[in-house]
Design a protein around this motif. Sequence first.
Motif, mmCIF file in Angstrom:
data_model
loop_
_atom_site.group_PDB
_atom_site.id
_atom_site.type_symbol
_atom_site.label_atom_id
_atom_site.label_comp_id
_atom_site.label_asym_id
_atom_site.label_seq_id
_atom_site.Cartn_x
_atom_site.Cartn_y
_atom_site.Cartn_z
ATOM 1 N N ILE A 1 0.855 -1.176 0.000
ATOM 2 C CA ILE A 1 0.000 0.000 0.000
ATOM 3 C C ILE A 1 0.893 1.228 0.000
ATOM 4 N N LEU B 1 -2.440 4.844 1.871
ATOM 5 C CA LEU B 1 -2.541 4.703 3.319
ATOM 6 C C LEU B 1 -3.158 5.956 3.931
ATOM 7 N N ALA C 1 -6.939 5.908 3.139
ATOM 8 C CA ALA C 1 -7.642 4.912 3.950
ATOM 9 C C ALA C 1 -7.847 5.434 5.366
ATOM 10 N N ASP D 1 -5.294 -4.993 8.745
ATOM 11 C CA ASP D 1 -6.547 -4.293 8.496
ATOM 12 C C ASP D 1 -7.702 -5.282 8.559
ATOM 13 N N ARG E 1 -10.573 1.147 1.710
ATOM 14 C CA ARG E 1 -9.249 1.614 1.311
ATOM 15 C C ARG E 1 -9.412 2.238 -0.070
#
Length: 360
Positions: A5, A10, A13, A250, A256
């Motif tokens: 990611i 990130l 999210a 997660d 996301r």
Amino acid sequence: MTSAISLRALNRATLERQLLLRRHPMPALQAVEHLVGLQAQAPFPPYFGLWCRLSGFDPDHLSQLLLERQAVRIVLMRGTVHLVSADDCLFLRPLMQPLLTRYLQSAYGTRLAGVTPEEVLAAGEELLAAGPVTAAALGTALAERFPAAKAADLAQIMRSLAALVQVPPRAVWGKAGQTRYATAQEWIGRALHTDPSPELLVRRYLAAFGPASVADMQAWSGLTGLREIVERLRPQLVTLTGPSGTELFDLPGAPRPGGDVPAPVRLLAPFDNLLLSHADRTRVITDAQRKRVITINGQVLGTVLVDGFVAGTWKRDKGVLTVELDDSQPSAVVEEIEAEARSLLAFAEPKAAHEIRGLA
């Protein structure tokens, strides 16, 4: 299979979990619970924290939750004051108690010779049963029973070992008042959870702050030993590789949205959770900025988010909001910052004359 990611993904999210990619038509109590509380070292930052996350937020709604004992202010994560729902107070405080007990032992252990904390706790709870009192009054009353100890130290035993909530009018919008304490059990009228689930704590953290590493979880909570909890949960979690190569966890199906999703300008409250809830905070703020935003005396300034990342700070004083940007911004961004600043002043001081400084 573990996927990577990017930093921007990130960031997006995290902003989505923090209700910061758009304002939500969500009741205040629901938002407080989703966020697992709001940092509340000072009385009023939680109001601004909800203002920048919720559409049509009325500060009286949060005040009413405090007055009706549906929400409380209490020492929890990291040993700091948080505003949480009454339900979460009863759930979270037992989970945080080991942290607070360790703090008491390390900071006050040598000063409490001859005093049994359990005896002080029982005596303090008996005194508090008569009604809320200030820490000074509680310490003085306890010193009459335990003359070998200092009143301030006895009050600290109570703040560390008892689930003490700060009661209104403290932190009621537009009001002022001394900090007075009651036990959560007396104030809420229910007992603390006897066996709260640390697994649920981890899952709720990820819902509000994920994706995140074990170090992030421990930095947010102040607890140690969460690796074992996460390993038990691993089969139920998604694993990702973060921008620096760190393993992140997660919840399956958690949003996301991707790094190309637009992020609006936001004026984050002082002490905002977004800046204090990860070990690696570069998902939203650089290490250099962090040194300026989080001061040496423990204050956390209000910040300006541009494109999802901290781009400066703001301060408000009697109808004047001063913005200090780290770098010049395009005119369209400056206009968006000014619009948010005027909206914040209209929220905070609807009857005052307003002025925005620092954007010319």
